[in-house]
Write an enzyme that holds these catalytic residues in place. Structure first.
Site, short mmCIF file in Angstrom:
data_model
loop_
_atom_site.label_atom_id
_atom_site.label_comp_id
_atom_site.label_asym_id
_atom_site.label_seq_id
_atom_site.Cartn_x
_atom_site.Cartn_y
_atom_site.Cartn_z
CB VAL A 197 -0.97 0.00 1.20
CG1 VAL A 197 -2.01 -1.08 1.06
CG2 VAL A 197 -0.21 -0.16 2.52
CE1 TYR A 203 6.04 3.36 -7.70
CE2 TYR A 203 4.58 1.49 -7.40
CZ TYR A 203 5.85 2.00 -7.48
OH TYR A 203 6.94 1.18 -7.34
#
Length: 242
Positions: A197, A203
């Site tokens: 996560v 990202y």
């Protein structure tokens, strides 16, 4: 009798400088990897497999990496590896480098010094004093039929544990993105484990689209061999439309 002279005004107390923050510079360099870098690349691949809980799938050796990663001297046309190296002292500018890529230098100012317990195992192959390898990214060209443009696919992005959360991963990704833009490529793609996560959040914050509707499909090992052996039984089906 003359009046006594008034006492002198009190001396102003010197202002204390409360901004006593100490920073620790970390000098970085991103450069193209070459065959002498295989030993440290192999070590990082193993560490990555441990982090991803996939050591049972990791069979790469130094010999197999040497035989497959650096078969030509044409980076960006095949498998390409960027290394990010660090030092607590300025890194000398490389006098010679590959004509297709100029090393990237940047200085980070950290709140705390980095303690690297594996310093001696990751010494740079350039033999520059005090320079160690902190991470790598491995990528290669792919192609988008929808865009009618090539792109880059990132196979691996890894930063050693003691150098994480300092911006080195972002620097490696930025170097790949910058190269893609310079070459007129349409996109950069990679995959991420669904349980990671922290990486997913990172990202997304950088603007990447984490595509939930896609799944990775892979043939490997016995399944690959078996499918190849039975492929003559298939007709002219398309994998994408059948």
């Amino acid at each position: 009798m003359a009046a006594a002279a008034p006492p002198p005004p009190p001396t102003a107390a010197a202002e204390l400088n409360m901004d006593l923050t100490t920073t620790y510079p970390l000098f970085t360099r991103i450069r193209l990897a070459t065959k002498p870098d295989v030993p440290v690349i192999h070590k990082m691949i193993h560490q990555m497999a441990v982090f991803e809980r996939l050591t049972h799938e990791c069979s790469a050796t130094e010999a197999s990496l040497s035989a497959t990663l650096f078969t030509n001297n044409n980076p960006f046309e095949s498998f390409t590896v960027f290394l990010i190296e660090v030092s607590t002292t300025p890194i000398p500018t490389t006098p010679t480098h590959h004509p297709k890529f100029t090393p990237i230098y940047k200085t980070l100012n950290l709140d705390l010094p980095v303690s690297d317990p594996e310093l001696s195992s990751f010494v740079s192959s350039t033999m520059d004093d005090g320079v160690v390898v902190a991470g790598f990214v491995l990528f290669f060209p792919n192609y988008s039929t929808f865009l009618a443009k090539p792109g880059f696919y990132i196979e691996d992005l890894f930063v050693r544990e003691c150098y994480r959360r300092k911006g080195l991963g972002k620097m490696l990704l930025s170097a790949v993105a910058k190269q893609a833009v310079a070459m007129g490529y349409g996109r950069v793609e990679w995959v991420v484990l669904d349980w990671n996560v922290n990486a997913i959040k990172f990202y997304e914050q950088m603007g990447a689209n984490v595509m939930q509707e896609w799944r990775v499909c892979r043939l490997t090992g016995d399944a690959l061999q078996g499918y190849a052996a039975s492929s003559d039984m298939w007709g002219g089906f398309s994998l994408w439309t059948m």
